[in-house]
Design a protein around this motif. Structure first.
Motif, mmCIF file in Angstrom:
data_model
loop_
_atom_site.group_PDB
_atom_site.id
_atom_site.type_symbol
_atom_site.label_atom_id
_atom_site.label_comp_id
_atom_site.label_asym_id
_atom_site.label_seq_id
_atom_site.Cartn_x
_atom_site.Cartn_y
_atom_site.Cartn_z
ATOM 1 N N GLY A 104 11.164 -8.617 5.978
ATOM 2 C CA GLY A 104 12.204 -9.219 5.159
ATOM 3 C C GLY A 104 11.820 -9.317 3.697
ATOM 4 O O GLY A 104 12.653 -9.607 2.845
ATOM 5 N N THR A 105 10.549 -9.067 3.393
ATOM 6 C CA THR A 105 10.041 -9.047 2.022
ATOM 7 C C THR A 105 9.446 -7.667 1.761
ATOM 8 O O THR A 105 8.661 -7.162 2.566
ATOM 9 C CB THR A 105 8.952 -10.120 1.819
ATOM 10 O OG1 THR A 105 9.515 -11.405 2.088
ATOM 11 C CG2 THR A 105 8.408 -10.091 0.399
ATOM 12 N N VAL A 106 9.803 -7.053 0.668
ATOM 13 C CA VAL A 106 9.339 -5.696 0.383
ATOM 14 C C VAL A 106 7.826 -5.671 0.211
ATOM 15 O O VAL A 106 7.244 -6.468 -0.512
ATOM 16 C CB VAL A 106 10.020 -5.125 -0.881
ATOM 17 C CG1 VAL A 106 9.402 -3.794 -1.287
ATOM 18 C CG2 VAL A 106 11.516 -4.960 -0.630
ATOM 19 N N ASN A 107 7.180 -4.751 0.921
ATOM 20 C CA ASN A 107 5.737 -4.556 0.826
ATOM 21 C C ASN A 107 5.469 -3.064 0.668
ATOM 22 O O ASN A 107 5.496 -2.302 1.637
ATOM 23 C CB ASN A 107 5.033 -5.095 2.074
ATOM 24 C CG ASN A 107 3.525 -5.066 1.956
ATOM 25 O OD1 ASN A 107 2.969 -4.406 1.069
ATOM 26 N ND2 ASN A 107 2.844 -5.765 2.844
ATOM 27 N N ASN A 108 5.190 -2.645 -0.551
ATOM 28 C CA ASN A 108 5.040 -1.226 -0.839
ATOM 29 C C ASN A 108 3.721 -0.650 -0.337
ATOM 30 O O ASN A 108 3.474 0.561 -0.527
ATOM 31 C CB ASN A 108 5.200 -0.976 -2.340
ATOM 32 C CG ASN A 108 6.649 -1.111 -2.785
ATOM 33 O OD1 ASN A 108 7.564 -0.735 -2.046
ATOM 34 N ND2 ASN A 108 6.871 -1.671 -3.954
ATOM 35 N N TRP A 109 2.883 -1.478 0.307
ATOM 36 C CA TRP A 109 1.660 -0.945 0.919
ATOM 37 C C TRP A 109 2.011 0.178 1.886
ATOM 38 O O TRP A 109 1.282 1.165 1.981
ATOM 39 C CB TRP A 109 0.920 -2.062 1.660
ATOM 40 C CG TRP A 109 -0.399 -1.639 2.241
ATOM 41 C CD1 TRP A 109 -1.626 -1.715 1.660
ATOM 42 C CD2 TRP A 109 -0.613 -1.051 3.541
ATOM 43 N NE1 TRP A 109 -2.590 -1.212 2.495
ATOM 44 C CE2 TRP A 109 -2.002 -0.796 3.658
ATOM 45 C CE3 TRP A 109 0.222 -0.712 4.597
ATOM 46 C CZ2 TRP A 109 -2.565 -0.226 4.803
ATOM 47 C CZ3 TRP A 109 -0.326 -0.131 5.735
ATOM 48 C CH2 TRP A 109 -1.715 0.099 5.830
ATOM 49 N N PHE A 110 3.130 0.049 2.593
ATOM 50 C CA PHE A 110 3.499 1.029 3.602
ATOM 51 C C PHE A 110 3.951 2.362 2.998
ATOM 52 O O PHE A 110 4.092 3.349 3.719
ATOM 53 C CB PHE A 110 4.595 0.475 4.517
ATOM 54 C CG PHE A 110 4.100 -0.593 5.452
ATOM 55 C CD1 PHE A 110 3.429 -0.255 6.611
ATOM 56 C CD2 PHE A 110 4.271 -1.934 5.160
ATOM 57 C CE1 PHE A 110 2.947 -1.222 7.479
ATOM 58 C CE2 PHE A 110 3.800 -2.923 6.024
ATOM 59 C CZ PHE A 110 3.131 -2.564 7.179
ATOM 60 N N LYS A 111 4.177 2.405 1.689
ATOM 61 C CA LYS A 111 4.588 3.649 1.035
ATOM 62 C C LYS A 111 3.392 4.452 0.529
ATOM 63 O O LYS A 111 3.557 5.594 0.088
ATOM 64 C CB LYS A 111 5.507 3.343 -0.147
ATOM 65 C CG LYS A 111 6.844 2.724 0.221
ATOM 66 C CD LYS A 111 7.704 2.552 -1.024
ATOM 67 C CE LYS A 111 9.080 2.005 -0.698
ATOM 68 N NZ LYS A 111 9.930 1.893 -1.911
ATOM 69 N N ARG A 112 2.205 3.893 0.603
ATOM 70 C CA ARG A 112 1.042 4.529 0.000
ATOM 71 C C ARG A 112 0.736 5.878 0.654
ATOM 72 O O ARG A 112 0.752 6.017 1.864
ATOM 73 C CB ARG A 112 -0.173 3.606 0.115
ATOM 74 C CG ARG A 112 -0.004 2.299 -0.633
ATOM 75 C CD ARG A 112 -1.035 1.268 -0.235
ATOM 76 N NE ARG A 112 -2.331 1.566 -0.820
ATOM 77 C CZ ARG A 112 -3.468 1.609 -0.120
ATOM 78 N NH1 ARG A 112 -3.452 1.411 1.173
ATOM 79 N NH2 ARG A 112 -4.611 1.862 -0.734
ATOM 80 N N GLY A 113 0.448 6.854 -0.184
ATOM 81 C CA GLY A 113 0.027 8.164 0.303
ATOM 82 C C GLY A 113 1.155 9.131 0.609
ATOM 83 O O GLY A 113 0.890 10.273 0.989
ATOM 84 N N TYR A 114 2.392 8.714 0.415
ATOM 85 C CA TYR A 114 3.514 9.598 0.720
ATOM 86 C C TYR A 114 4.086 10.211 -0.559
ATOM 87 O O TYR A 114 4.374 9.495 -1.529
ATOM 88 C CB TYR A 114 4.621 8.846 1.454
ATOM 89 C CG TYR A 114 4.233 8.432 2.856
ATOM 90 C CD1 TYR A 114 4.069 9.391 3.850
ATOM 91 C CD2 TYR A 114 4.025 7.102 3.172
ATOM 92 C CE1 TYR A 114 3.707 9.028 5.141
ATOM 93 C CE2 TYR A 114 3.659 6.716 4.464
ATOM 94 C CZ TYR A 114 3.502 7.687 5.430
ATOM 95 O OH TYR A 114 3.134 7.318 6.702
ATOM 96 N N ASP A 115 4.266 11.520 -0.537
ATOM 97 C CA ASP A 115 4.978 12.177 -1.639
ATOM 98 C C ASP A 115 6.448 11.793 -1.613
ATOM 99 O O ASP A 115 7.079 11.661 -2.667
ATOM 100 C CB ASP A 115 4.845 13.703 -1.507
ATOM 101 C CG ASP A 115 3.415 14.179 -1.679
ATOM 102 O OD1 ASP A 115 2.781 13.824 -2.689
ATOM 103 O OD2 ASP A 115 2.920 14.892 -0.780
#
Length: 446
Positions: A104-115
């Motif tokens: 429910g809160t944005v956590n951009n850790w999960f976007k790491r390493g993706y083009d």
């Protein structure tokens, strides 16, 4: 070799045909399993999405990364993810996923390493309402654009997650002869708040657990159909024979077992035993079944091993490559596995091929004792707690469990993440019991 990673949310192993289910819910996944390696004993280290994904993407145990529930929290940027490793090794990386907002809160850790990071639920009111069709639409577009590159594509499918609302015709496939409402049945007598209100919000008066279980199977069948569509797309693009496919569940779902209805808490197999399949034509054997215990942390080193990528020394990972099990060089890579939970309950478990011990770290709202011991070879459904009769086994397994946690804490100089307590406490009484108490107080003038 390309890599396609299929993460199937809330999918318990025993509701797939290839894991012995009596209903034909997963013909496409079953066929996929025949083309590769099926692991019979993949046990999740935790039973919620956020924790499981951090573990499988980093190869680290929850004690190491500290994520054990669905609380919004900062995740260490020092943790290296599968996507980062693969990107450094020349892969074009992409995810069709929305784990970045799973709490429910944005956590951009999960976007790491993706083009490329594509959110399939961007237009949905709630992230987990994204459907397999939403995921595939974005995945197919991306595959057509990048088919000539060496790629890693991570796909997160939410369909088996509550609410179970499969579209037609899947909504009637396993419920057509079951009534949604039955007289004399009230889920208030078995469910607790706040889960009961959440269930009621989506279930529109349904009170028959068997009907709800049919909807869960319908979601699995709908998902399986779209997995089949994905495999067909890979074949049409001439990618199927040069792609490592990884399919895994993050956690399971309790459907009434042990009085836990339509949620994933408890450390019973309904919630922690998940499917895990790997297919790599010409690299991995076909129609192979592996019995040895394994966990989510093993996925990262196994994927890297199969892809021929050298990474860190073993000390930097808690997982181990499963390739020796696949090749038959070892029968087991570890004597036991452990799990924990801290979302609705506070518990740990340890499992060997023969035994499972569940240890409650606070009073159990369902009335279970501190220790539950199950003889898995005789009692696969975990119905008979033999802790009182086998106290020596309880002591031995509890000692191993405590030693395991202590070793991980020492290795990472970490605080036990369960010491912070669980995210939310379930009410100690069922909804029906609470209503009786309120009525009694009202009758007394309170």
């Amino acid at each position: 070799m390309n890599i396609v990673f299929l993460a199937l949310d809330t999918l318990r192993a025993d509701h797939l045909g290839c894991y012995g289910y009596h209903k034909n819910t997963t013909p496409h996944i079953d066929q996929l399993a025949k083309r590769g390696v099926l692991f019979r004993s993949m046990i999740a280290e935790n039973n919620v999405t956020q924790s499981s994904f951090v573990t499988m993407l980093t190869g680290r145990n929850p004690v190491a990364h500290g994520v054990v529930n669905m609380k919004p929290q900062k995740i260490s940027p020092k943790l290296t993810t599968m996507s980062q490793i693969l990107k450094r090794n020349g892969y074009r990386t992409a995810a069709v996923d929305n784990n970045h907002r799973c709490t429910g809160t944005v956590n951009n850790w999960f976007k790491r390493g993706y083009d490329d990071y594509l959110d399939p639920g961007e237009k949905r009111k709630i992230h987990f309402l994204a459907t397999a069709e939403d995921v595939n639409r974005l995945a197919f577009q991306w595959l057509k654009q990048h088919r000539q590159e060496k790629f890693f594509l991570f796909l997160h499918y939410w369909d088996p997650h509550f609410p179970y609302i499969p579209p037609q015709p899947w909504n009637r496939r396993y419920t057509h002869n079951i009534k949604a409402q039955v007289s004399g049945r009230d889920l208030k007598t078995v469910m607790r708040e706040p889960l009961y209100s959440w269930f009621q919000k989506w279930s529109k008066g349904v009170n028959n657990p068997e009907y709800v279980r049919g909807l869960y199977d319908g979601e699995i069948s709908y998902l399986d159909y779209h997995i089949g569509q994905l495999l067909e797309q890979l074949k049409e693009l001439n990618l199927l024979d040069n792609t490592l496919i990884v399919l895994v569940g993050d956690h399971g779902e309790s459907l009434g077992e042990h009085h836990i209805y339509f949620d994933h808490h408890g450390l019973y197999d309904a919630t922690v035993h998940v499917p895990f399949i790997m297919v790599a034509p010409g690299v991995l054997p076909e129609n192979k079944r592996v019995d040895g215990l394994c966990q989510h942390a093993d996925i990262l080193p196994t994927v890297l091993h199969v892809a021929g990528i050298q990474y860190a020394p073993p000390r930097q990972l808690d997982g181990k490559s499963l390739v020796p099990l696949i090749r038959g060089k070892l029968a087991h890579i570890r004597p036991f596995v452990t799990s924990c939970e801290a979302n609705w309950q506070l518990k740990r478990s340890i499992r060997t091929p023969k035994w499972k011990l569940i240890k409650s770290l606070e009073q159990d709202v369902y009335g279970n004792p501190k220790f539950e011991l199950y003889h898995l070879e005789r009692d696969a459904d975990e119905q008979h707690n033999v802790a009182a009769k086998r106290q020596q086994v309880v002591s031995r397994l509890n000692r191993l469990l405590e030693q395991s946690v202590k070793q991980l804490r020492s290795k990472y100089k970490a605080v036990d993440p369960l010491s912070k307590g669980q995210k939310t406490k379930l009410h100690p009484l069922t909804v029906a019991e609470e209503e009786k108490v309120k009525k009694r107080l009202s009758d007394l003038g309170y």
